[in-house]
Design a protein around this motif. Structure first.
Motif, PDB file in Angstrom:
ATOM      1  N   VAL A   1       0.882  -1.159   0.000  1.00 49.49           N
ATOM      2  CA  VAL A   1       0.000   0.000   0.000  1.00 49.49           C
ATOM      3  C   VAL A   1       0.919   1.208   0.000  1.00 49.49           C
ATOM      4  N   LEU A   2       0.890   1.962  -1.088  1.00 46.87           N
ATOM      5  CA  LEU A   2       1.723   3.147  -1.221  1.00 46.87           C
ATOM      6  C   LEU A   2       0.910   4.380  -0.890  1.00 46.87           C
ATOM      7  N   ARG A   3       1.584   5.438  -0.436  1.00 48.82           N
ATOM      8  CA  ARG A   3       0.875   6.673  -0.138  1.00 48.82           C
ATOM      9  C   ARG A   3       0.354   7.275  -1.435  1.00 48.82           C
ATOM     10  N   GLN A   4      -0.604   8.186  -1.318  1.00 44.33           N
ATOM     11  CA  GLN A   4      -1.204   8.821  -2.488  1.00 44.33           C
ATOM     12  C   GLN A   4      -0.157   9.715  -3.156  1.00 44.33           C
ATOM     13  N   MET A   5       0.197   9.395  -4.426  1.00 42.61           N
ATOM     14  CA  MET A   5       1.230  10.125  -5.153  1.00 42.61           C
ATOM     15  C   MET A   5       0.819  10.272  -6.610  1.00 42.61           C
TER      16      MET A   5
END
Length: 147
Positions: free
Chosen positions: A9-13
C-alpha cells in the motif's frame, strides 16, 4: 527458490512518483538475487481506516501486488528495507503455495448425483455414523428407557 507475494500500500502520489517507488522495490528484489514473476496494480482507493506511518496520517493509498522468487533468507532483508521506505504505508510478504494440477472431471460432474463417486462416499460415511435403534423385540415386557 520459493515464490512469494508482496502486497504493498503506497501513499497517495502522482504517477511518476509511483513508478519510481515500484522501480526501487523491484531493484531491491533483483539485488537480493530474486526475479519478478508478476506485477499487479490493484488501484487507488480509500484505506479502511486512517493509518499513521512515518509521521504522516494517510486516508488513501495505491494498492499493488508483486509475485517474485527469491531465497528464503533474503525475505527478512527485504522486509526491513521496505519498512524504512517512507512511500510505503503497509507491506506484507506471503509465501505462495505451489498449485496442484487440477484434473478435469466434467464428465463425472454431469452425472446424476446418485452416481457420482463423491456423493456415494458421503452416503457411506453417513451410514457408518448412524446410531443403532432400540430393538423392541428384546424379550423385555417394557421399554426400559422412558419415552
Amino acid at each position: 527458490m520459493p515464490t512469494y507475494e508482496l502486497s504493498l500500500v503506497l501513499r497517495q502520489m502522482n504517477r511518476p512518483e509511483i513508478v519510481s517507488v515500484l522501480k526501487r522495490t523491484a531493484e531491491s528484489i533483483f539485488e537480493k538475487g530474486g526475479f519478478i514473476r508478476k506485477l499487479e496494480n490493484l488501484g487507488s482507493r480509500a484505506l479502511p481506516h486512517k493509518i499513521s506511518e512515518h509521521g504522516l496520517v494517510h486516508r488513501e493509498g495505491n494498492y499493488f501486488a508483486i509475485q517474485f522468487d527469491t531465497a528464503p533468507n533474503k525475505i527478512v532483508d527485504l522486509n526491513e528495507e521496505y519498512g524504512r521506505d517512507i512511500d510505503i504505508i503497509r507491506k506484507h510478504i506471503f509465501k505462495l503455495e505451489e498449485t496442484k494440477p487440477v484434473e478435469c472431471t466434467l464428465h463425472e460432474e454431469l452425472q446424476p448425483p446418485a452416481y457420482r463417486k463423491d456423493v456415494q462416499k458421503m452416503i457411506e460415511i453417513a451410514k457408518r455414523k448412524q446410531k443403532k435403534k432400540y430393538n423392541y423385540n428384546s424379550g423385555l415386557d417394557y421399554y426400559p428407557f422412558q419415552k
